[in-house]
Design an enzyme around this catalytic site. Structure first.
Site, mmCIF file in Angstrom:
data_model
loop_
_atom_site.group_PDB
_atom_site.id
_atom_site.type_symbol
_atom_site.label_atom_id
_atom_site.label_comp_id
_atom_site.label_asym_id
_atom_site.label_seq_id
_atom_site.Cartn_x
_atom_site.Cartn_y
_atom_site.Cartn_z
ATOM 1 C CB ILE A 70 -16.140 28.160 -10.761
ATOM 2 C CG1 ILE A 70 -14.775 27.695 -11.221
ATOM 3 C CG2 ILE A 70 -16.759 29.041 -11.965
ATOM 4 C CD1 ILE A 70 -14.337 26.796 -12.180
ATOM 5 C CD GLU A 116 -18.424 23.738 -8.420
ATOM 6 O OE1 GLU A 116 -19.372 24.007 -7.884
ATOM 7 O OE2 GLU A 116 -18.436 22.381 -8.880
#
Length: 397
Positions: free
Chosen positions: A261, A303
């Protein structure tokens, strides 16, 4: 000298013969009782077999056994007669007779703990009469005890003739009731032991089942990311070996994607970690919707997510990767009236069907390293894009 006086008196010969036969029959009855199997499940059947042996070897018309129940009453558990043993009549299941302690000859035997002999039942006031039964002539009731003198019940023998039983019968019944008490006690101990074993076995089986459930639960927990519900890094390394083995055996292609991300640290710093967790859960849900059941999807850490498309060549991997990236671009969260969107950078490494040696399996960590290098290149190129690894990309250590 009279030759007859020097010989044996015929009446003495008959008396000795009768005594020998009585002794033989008594020993036979005791032997039959001692050979009964105390492991018989049905206590009534065990007692019935014991009574049958007594009828078979002794000149008694009827035998019965009254068991002491939990309410303190003596209830007829089993009975048999000479007619039943000879199969002249069939056994009829009647309503069992019940006596209280101290009631009648049976109750007196239970109350006193001593043998009771009713020599002439029709004229003995102790005998409890029933309207639908002809009283016997003679009746002996013998209390039967466990080894620690707890009352089990009362053994009854009867004959139609009054004054029928003699001292021989009484002595035999005293021995017989002791062996019968031991037999019933042993049967109860066996049943008690079997119940305990069955209970312990059931407890152990339940414990094993619970233990297995806990093992499966903790194994599942150790293989799952608790926040997103995806599998984790441990699961990935467990499953990827199988995927690589299938790749080598069947010569099929596979694609490994590392997805990250973009600017996720900024999201956490600006909106807080709780909101950042919502982003992670939303992205994980979107990823799950895009993968097939045969693919491997894990949260690798933070992430970062790792995805393996099985039986997929490079072009197919790029199509899947681009579709995922565009799906994440459509996601939207709201916080305090503000819309929040995120993007993905993706690094793709493809293992072609002919890209290995027959004797050398692909190195899994090297595959991840290559996909990571492509990911870093995607971020260096401005993020929110997919880059396929090739030899021009510099791999990290």
């Amino acid at each position: 000298m009279n030759s007859q006086s020097e010989g044996t008196n015929p009446s003495q010969t008959i008396g000795i013969h009768d005594l020998v036969m009585d002794l033989f029959n008594a020993l036979s009855a005791i032997k039959q009782l001692s050979e009964l199997d105390c492991q018989i499940d049905d206590e009534a059947l065990l007692v019935k077999q014991a009574l049958t042996g007594l009828i078979q070897y002794q000149d008694m018309e009827r035998c019965s056994f009254f068991m002491l129940d939990d309410l303190g009453c003596l209830t007829n558990l089993a009975g048999t007669s000479i007619q039943e043993s000879l199969q002249v009549v069939e056994s009829v299941a009647d309503t069992p007779l019940t006596f209280k302690i101290g009631e009648g000859i049976i109750g007196a035997a239970a109350a006193t703990g001593e043998l009771q002999y009713c020599r002439n039942c029709p004229e003995d006031p102790r005998f409890e009469r029933t309207a639908d039964a002809t009283p016997p002539g003679s009746l002996i009731s013998v209390p039967v005890f466990t080894l620690n003198r707890q009352l089990i019940g009362v053994l009854n023998v009867s004959h139609p003739q009054p004054f029928y039983f003699n001292d021989w019968h009484i002595r035999l019944l005293e021995i017989y009731k002791n062996i019968l008490g031991q037999l019933i006690t042993s049967q109860r101990l066996v049943r008690q032991m079997e119940r305990r074993i069955a209970s312990r076995t059931a407890e152990l089986e339940s414990l094993v089942a619970e233990t297995n459930q806990l093992k499966e639960h903790f194994a599942s927990m150790s293989m799952h990311d608790q926040l997103t519900g995806l599998h984790n890094r441990r699961f990935f390394y467990d499953q990827v070996e199988i995927v690589v083995a299938q790749h080598m055996r069947y010569r099929n292609s596979l694609c490994l994607l590392v997805l990250d991300i973009d600017h996720f640290k900024v999201v956490n710093d600006r909106f807080g970690h709780l909101f950042g967790d919502q982003i992670l859960v939303g992205v994980a849900s979107a990823l799950k919707r895009q993968v097939r059941s045969t693919d491997i999807l894990v949260r690798f850490g933070g992430e970062e997510f790792v995805l393996i498309f099985t039986n997929t060549a490079s072009e197919g991997g790029k199509v899947f990767g681009e579709r995922i990236r565009q799906e994440i671009n459509k996601l939207e969260w709201k916080l305090g009236g503000q819309k929040v969107n995120v993007t993905l950078s993706i690094g793709l490494f493809c293992l072609a069907a002919d890209s290995y040696s027959d004797n050398l399996a692909p190195d899994i960590d090297e595959m991840i390293n290559c996909a990571d290098a492509a990911l870093y290149q995607a971020k260096a190129n401005g993020r929110n894009q997919l880059v396929v690894f090739d030899d021009h990309i510099v791999r990290g250590d």
